[in-house]
Design a protein around this motif. Structure first.
Motif, PDB file in Angstrom:
ATOM      1  N   PHE A  49       0.848  -1.197   0.000  1.00  0.00           N
ATOM      2  CA  PHE A  49       0.000   0.000   0.000  1.00  0.00           C
ATOM      3  C   PHE A  49       0.879   1.240   0.000  1.00  0.00           C
ATOM      4  N   TRP A  50       0.378   2.283  -0.659  1.00  0.00           N
ATOM      5  CA  TRP A  50       0.997   3.605  -0.614  1.00  0.00           C
ATOM      6  C   TRP A  50      -0.104   4.596  -0.230  1.00  0.00           C
ATOM      7  N   PHE A  51       0.176   5.429   0.788  1.00  0.00           N
ATOM      8  CA  PHE A  51      -0.796   6.406   1.264  1.00  0.00           C
ATOM      9  C   PHE A  51      -0.355   7.810   0.857  1.00  0.00           C
ATOM     10  N   PRO A  52      -1.173   8.523   0.067  1.00  0.00           N
ATOM     11  CA  PRO A  52      -0.888   9.943  -0.171  1.00  0.00           C
ATOM     12  C   PRO A  52      -1.059  10.734   1.128  1.00  0.00           C
ATOM     13  N   GLN A  53      -0.942  12.031   1.061  1.00  0.00           N
ATOM     14  CA  GLN A  53      -0.908  12.846   2.279  1.00  0.00           C
ATOM     15  C   GLN A  53      -2.304  13.091   2.847  1.00  0.00           C
ATOM     16  N   ILE A  54      -3.002  12.014   3.210  1.00  0.00           N
ATOM     17  CA  ILE A  54      -4.300  12.129   3.870  1.00  0.00           C
ATOM     18  C   ILE A  54      -4.243  11.245   5.113  1.00  0.00           C
ATOM     19  N   PHE A  55      -3.969  11.881   6.262  1.00  0.00           N
ATOM     20  CA  PHE A  55      -3.806  11.123   7.494  1.00  0.00           C
ATOM     21  C   PHE A  55      -5.130  10.468   7.892  1.00  0.00           C
ATOM     22  N   GLY A  56      -5.020   9.270   8.440  1.00  0.00           N
ATOM     23  CA  GLY A  56      -6.204   8.516   8.836  1.00  0.00           C
ATOM     24  C   GLY A  56      -6.674   7.530   7.775  1.00  0.00           C
ATOM     25  N   SER A  57      -6.116   7.603   6.564  1.00  0.00           N
ATOM     26  CA  SER A  57      -6.478   6.631   5.533  1.00  0.00           C
ATOM     27  C   SER A  57      -6.033   5.246   5.971  1.00  0.00           C
ATOM     28  N   THR A  58      -6.864   4.238   5.709  1.00  0.00           N
ATOM     29  CA  THR A  58      -6.538   2.875   6.130  1.00  0.00           C
ATOM     30  C   THR A  58      -6.718   1.902   4.960  1.00  0.00           C
ATOM     31  N   ALA A  59      -5.972   0.820   5.044  1.00  0.00           N
ATOM     32  CA  ALA A  59      -6.112  -0.290   4.101  1.00  0.00           C
ATOM     33  C   ALA A  59      -6.035  -1.578   4.910  1.00  0.00           C
ATOM     34  N   GLU A  60      -7.041  -2.426   4.784  1.00  0.00           N
ATOM     35  CA  GLU A  60      -7.112  -3.646   5.591  1.00  0.00           C
ATOM     36  C   GLU A  60      -7.255  -4.857   4.677  1.00  0.00           C
TER      37      GLU A  60
END
Length: 558
Positions: free
Chosen positions: A542-553
């Motif tokens: 997973f790669w998370f852009p700059q949006i805190f709190g985004s989740t991947a399960e």
């Protein structure tokens, strides 16, 4: 009759140690008899532990150790028994051992059962079975090969033999069961049901035999294909090695030619320089001589001598055959190195381009046809795999929980130890498992998440192109956000239409080179499919852009 007596009393002539007929029988002081070898071995072993000897049966002790002498009368009796055929009894007269079915009517040491009676619910050795052959009433009983499963034919409730089959409940029952619990059910005799099923069994056997023949033919074809694959692969290895060897030799030949050209040019240029240097040295010598004569002429007091020689000595002739010497000459072979480097780069680029074609050609060799991609979610779930995230790869802003199956982008750094596999600049994380074959997994997303697969050797630090998932040719990404979907590979982004869903299914057929992303709702909607040639195991991530709190399960599909 004598033989029957011997059969009944045979155990009296057995050694209680080896349980066989006595061999070289000896009788010890307490009166018990053993094989001479058996009691000797027993006492030798006992003597190692204590100094006294005892009888294995009555435990009477003897000190000192008794002298053993063969009991001739017992020996003769045992010989007579052997001659009567007891020692060489048929297999039906053998004693029952572990795993054997024992005769229910033998006393003492039981013989192996020869037949089991489904009416008497008992098993018999050949001797005790004789009444079933001789008595008229017993002749009607149903005899089968000796079995230890007779109790399965007894009704556990009524303790009666189950002779009826209930078709309604598909189970065997006894007569009393048919009168109460199974009253009104479709019941037939077990024999009638067996007869009907026997006919079906014959049909099934024919089908099985036909399938066996078909499968044996298929096996033979596959074996021939394996042989063909091996022969073809060996030939391809030999040919490719020959071609690459020729390529290496060609490069070595060109390298040698360039080297020779450089050395030849070096020799020519050095020779020219040496020749020019020689001429210049000669001119310097001549000029020094003339300078000396001019100095001498300048000091003479004879005016006429000075005037007569001045013109010839002071005149300088121009060196027409000598080139002008540059103060900053270009006497370097750097251009040659640059040209060779350029050729190397072009050759490397060509090889890289051709290597992809070679790799695709190798993976296209497929004896068995590719399996069709699943259509329904139930079909996809057959290929579900268990994936966990690797904490050693997680960026310090990525928090893992739920058995390392859920990742969340945090606003503060996490307490991770340094590790060479950890992503430094990018907020990314990879799985522990590298995937090959056919695999399926689902991801539940919240916020903006890039669902990726990548080769393990993707850079952990450096520029966005080097280590960013989807920004290079080592990784493939589906960008999931509230605004829609995008597919990213090799830094090329493509917008994808499709129904919005918080659950994304990912299907990988590594061998076929297929990677598919699905929107999982009540149905499976294909968002994007990649067709390529995978050369290494793929690691989900997973790669998370700059949006805190985004989740991947990673969803549990088991």
């Amino acid at each position: 009759m004598a033989q029957q007596v011997f059969q009944l009393d045979r155990e009296k002539f057995n050694c209680s140690i080896c349980l066989d007929l006595l061999k070289d029988p000896v009788t010890i002081p307490c009166g018990h008899s053993y094989c001479m070898g058996c009691i000797k071995d027993c006492w030798d072993e006992e003597n190692e532990k204590k100094k006294t000897q005892s009888c294995p049966q009555c435990r009477q002790s003897f000190t000192p150790r008794p002298v053993m002498v063969k009991n001739t009368m017992l020996a003769e009796l045992v010989d007579e028994l052997k001659k009567a055929g007891l020692q060489a009894a048929s297999p039906d007269h053998c004693y029952a051992g572990p795993g054997d079915v024992a005769c229910d009517f033998c006393t003492g040491m039981k013989l192996k059962a020869f037949k089991s009676c489904l009416m008497c619910m008992a098993s018999y050795c050949e001797q005790h079975l004789q009444p079933h052959y001789n008595v008229a009433l017993l002749k009607k009983h149903n005899l089968v090969e000796a079995t230890s499963k007779l109790q399965e034919n007894i009704c556990s409730r009524h303790d009666e033999v189950m002779k009826i089959f209930c078709r309604t409940d598909q189970k065997s029952i006894c007569y009393l069961c048919s009168m109460d619990d199974h009253k009104g059910h479709d019941t037939v005799s077990a024999a009638a049901e067996r007869a009907e099923r026997q006919t079906e069994l014959g049909v099934s056997q024919q089908k099985i035999q036909q399938r066996i023949q078909d499968r044996e033919k298929d096996v033979k074809v596959l074996q021939q294909r394996v042989e063909a694959i091996n022969l073809s692969a060996d030939e391809a290895v030999r040919d490719s090695e020959k071609i690459f060897t020729e390529l290496v030799r060609l490069i070595e030949k060109r390298s040698s030619e360039v080297k020779q050209q450089i050395r030849s040019q070096q020799e020519n240029e050095v020779s020219r320089v040496k020749e020019l240097e020689k001429k210049l040295q000669q001119e310097v010598t001549e000029l020094r001589r003339k300078d000396t004569e001019l100095v001498k002429l300048s000091r003479t007091e004879d005016h006429l001598h000075f005037l007569n020689n001045y013109r010839s000595l002071s005149h300088l002739t121009e060196s027409k055959d000598l080139p002008t010497i540059d103060i900053h000459p270009q006497c370097s072979f750097a251009d040659v190195t640059a040209a060779v480097s350029k050729a190397r780069d072009k050759l490397q680029a060509a090889l890289n381009e051709e290597w992809t074609k070679i790799s695709v050609a190798v993976t296209d060799v497929d004896v068995l046809p590719h399996q069709v991609e699943p259509k329904t979610r139930a079909e996809f779930l057959k290929y579900s795999c268990q994936i966990t995230l690797d904490p050693n790869t997680a960026n310090i802003r990525v928090s893992l929980c739920d058995r390392n199956r859920k990742a969340t982008l945090m606003g503060v750094d996490q307490l991770y130890l340094d590790h060479p596999d950890r992503f430094i600049e990018r907020w990314q994380v990879l799985s522990r498992e590298g995937l090959t074959g056919r695999c399926y997994w689902e991801v539940k997303c919240s916020g903006t998440v890039h669902i990726a697969v990548t080769y393990k050797n993707i850079s952990r630090t450096g520029s966005r192109v080097e280590c960013g998932l989807g920004k290079n040719d080592k990784s493939w990404v589906l960008d999931c956000s509230s605004s829609g979907y995008k597919f990213i590979h090799n830094n090329i982004s493509t917008s994808i239409p499709g129904p919005q869903s918080s659950r994304i299914g990912v299907y990988l057929d590594h061998r076929a080179g297929t990677l598919s992303y699905y929107s999982v709702t009540e149905t499976m909607t294909l968002l994007h499919r990649v067709q390529t040639a995978f050369t290494q195991p793929l690691f989900p991530g997973f790669w998370f852009p700059q949006i805190f709190g985004s989740t991947a399960e990673l969803c549990d599909l088991k």
